[in-house]
Design a protein around this motif. Structure first.
Motif, short mmCIF file in Angstrom:
data_model
loop_
_atom_site.label_atom_id
_atom_site.label_comp_id
_atom_site.label_asym_id
_atom_site.label_seq_id
_atom_site.Cartn_x
_atom_site.Cartn_y
_atom_site.Cartn_z
N LEU A 202 -13.51 31.59 66.76
CA LEU A 202 -14.08 30.26 66.98
C LEU A 202 -14.99 29.85 65.83
O LEU A 202 -14.84 28.76 65.27
N VAL A 203 -15.92 30.71 65.46
CA VAL A 203 -16.89 30.34 64.43
C VAL A 203 -16.22 30.22 63.06
O VAL A 203 -16.55 29.32 62.28
N LEU A 204 -15.27 31.07 62.77
CA LEU A 204 -14.55 30.97 61.50
C LEU A 204 -13.79 29.64 61.43
O LEU A 204 -13.76 29.00 60.37
N THR A 205 -13.22 29.21 62.53
CA THR A 205 -12.53 27.92 62.56
C THR A 205 -13.51 26.78 62.34
O THR A 205 -13.21 25.83 61.60
N VAL A 206 -14.67 26.85 62.98
CA VAL A 206 -15.68 25.80 62.78
C VAL A 206 -16.09 25.74 61.31
O VAL A 206 -16.17 24.66 60.72
N LEU A 207 -16.33 26.89 60.71
CA LEU A 207 -16.74 26.93 59.31
C LEU A 207 -15.66 26.38 58.40
O LEU A 207 -15.94 25.61 57.47
N GLY A 208 -14.42 26.76 58.65
CA GLY A 208 -13.33 26.29 57.80
C GLY A 208 -13.02 24.82 58.01
O GLY A 208 -12.79 24.08 57.05
N ALA A 209 -13.02 24.36 59.26
CA ALA A 209 -12.68 22.97 59.56
C ALA A 209 -13.73 22.00 59.07
O ALA A 209 -13.43 20.81 58.87
N GLN B 261 -21.27 22.29 49.07
CA GLN B 261 -21.55 22.74 50.44
C GLN B 261 -22.05 21.55 51.25
O GLN B 261 -22.97 20.85 50.83
N ILE B 262 -21.43 21.32 52.39
CA ILE B 262 -21.87 20.23 53.25
C ILE B 262 -22.12 20.77 54.65
O ILE B 262 -21.61 21.81 55.03
N SER B 263 -22.92 20.05 55.41
CA SER B 263 -23.23 20.47 56.77
C SER B 263 -22.07 20.16 57.70
O SER B 263 -21.20 19.34 57.40
N ALA B 264 -22.06 20.83 58.87
CA ALA B 264 -21.03 20.55 59.86
C ALA B 264 -21.12 19.11 60.34
O ALA B 264 -20.10 18.45 60.57
N ALA C 9 -11.83 20.48 53.56
CA ALA C 9 -10.97 20.30 54.73
C ALA C 9 -10.63 18.82 54.90
O ALA C 9 -11.38 17.94 54.48
N PRO C 10 -9.48 18.51 55.53
CA PRO C 10 -9.12 17.10 55.77
C PRO C 10 -10.22 16.39 56.57
O PRO C 10 -10.71 16.91 57.57
N VAL C 11 -10.59 15.21 56.12
CA VAL C 11 -11.68 14.48 56.75
C VAL C 11 -11.24 13.96 58.11
O VAL C 11 -10.15 13.40 58.26
N GLY C 12 -12.09 14.16 59.13
CA GLY C 12 -11.85 13.58 60.43
C GLY C 12 -11.02 14.42 61.38
O GLY C 12 -10.80 14.01 62.51
N PHE C 13 -10.56 15.60 60.94
CA PHE C 13 -9.69 16.42 61.78
C PHE C 13 -10.36 17.69 62.29
O PHE C 13 -9.70 18.51 62.95
N ALA C 14 -11.65 17.86 62.02
CA ALA C 14 -12.34 19.07 62.45
C ALA C 14 -12.27 19.24 63.96
O ALA C 14 -12.04 20.34 64.47
#
Length: 275
Positions: free
Chosen positions: A160-167, A247-250, A172-177
């Motif tokens: 879960l956390v790895l997906t959050v970090l990657g997305a 580096q950007i925030s979630a 990453a594609p904008v708007g698809f997190a």
């Protein structure tokens, strides 16, 4: 009279107000996650089965990413907050506020689910029926032992956390997190429900456990430690294999692009002030 002492006070007030909005957003997001997921398990579990409960959690998170994500980042999970902090994508000043807000939201949601469940014919006992709490051994849906439960929670929290970090990475594609995060939470529940009822979220486990008591409360330690450990592993792996130039925030990653937001604002202004 204007002097140098006034402006910092205004800045502090503004910053404090912004922080409170973030905390409120986290409380609301966690409330919806627990209400949607645990509520489905308790109130409709016999009808929709494990698959339905898994989708309930995933869809609840997906909706909240786009609802409160632009405000707080939609962590709605202390493990996600810790993982983002360790990856350098979250301000440590807000960790305590986020975690408290998440726990409050989860507790209130569990209480609401319990109140609704008690309205059923014959009532409902959280202690006897569990209120969707997490557990192992006799409290596991399929009787899995503590070792298997702990490993499952660490591994699924890592995912879960790895997906959050990657997305939410800058590339990453904008708007698809939200899509990626919501779907991976669904997958995680498909794997974990038979084993522990799936936690991967200390706040989600805390809410029902406080009302169920008994084994749910005695075994709560696992569903706090294992998700945090999984989050730490995910952060370490993310830092090892992914070194973005920016580096950007979630929170920033879950927002629309500047151009998209400007177009929305200008369109709204045109509608409000037609020529």
């Amino acid at each position: 009279m204007r002097d140098g002492n006034v402006r910092p006070a205004r800045a502090t007030t503004t910053t404090g107000g912004e922080a409170m909005r973030k905390y409120l957003a986290e409380a609301i997001g966690t409330f919806v996650l627990v209400l949607g997921g645990v509520g489905t398990a308790v109130l409709a579990g016999e009808r929709v089965g494990f698959l339905g409960v898994a989708f309930a959690f995933g869809l609840s998170l997906l909706a909240m990413v786009y609802t409160v994500g632009p405000i707080s980042g939609c962590h709605v999970n202390p493990a996600v907050t810790v993982g983002l902090l360790m990856a350098g994508k979250f301000d440590k000043r807000h960790v305590a506020g986020y975690v408290v807000a998440q726990c409050v939201g989860a507790i209130v949601a569990a209480g609401v689910v319990l109140l609704i469940a008690r309205g059923a014919p014959g009532g409902y006992s959280a202690g006897a029926e569990g209120l969707g709490s997490n557990g192992y051994g006799a409290s596991s849906p399929e009787g899995y032992g503590g070792g298997a439960a702990f490993l499952t929670e660490v591994a699924l929290s890592f995912l879960l956390v790895l997906t959050v970090l990657g997305a939410t990475d800058a590339r990453a594609p904008v708007g698809f997190a939200g899509v990626a995060i919501g779907l991976v939470l669904t997958l995680i529940h498909l794997v974990g429900i038979p084993i522990t009822n799936t936690s991967v979220n200390p706040a989600r486990s805390l809410g029902p456990a406080l009302f169920a008591g008994g084994d749910a409360l005695r075994q709560l330690w696992m569903f706090i430690i294992a998700p945090l450990l999984g989050a730490a592993f995910a952060s370490a792996v993310y830092r090892l294999v992914n070194r973005p130039a920016v580096q950007i925030s979630a929170t920033r990653a879950e927002q629309a692009t500047d151009e998209e937001r400007r177009e929305r604002v200008m369109g709204r202004r045109d509608a409000e002030h037609p020529v």
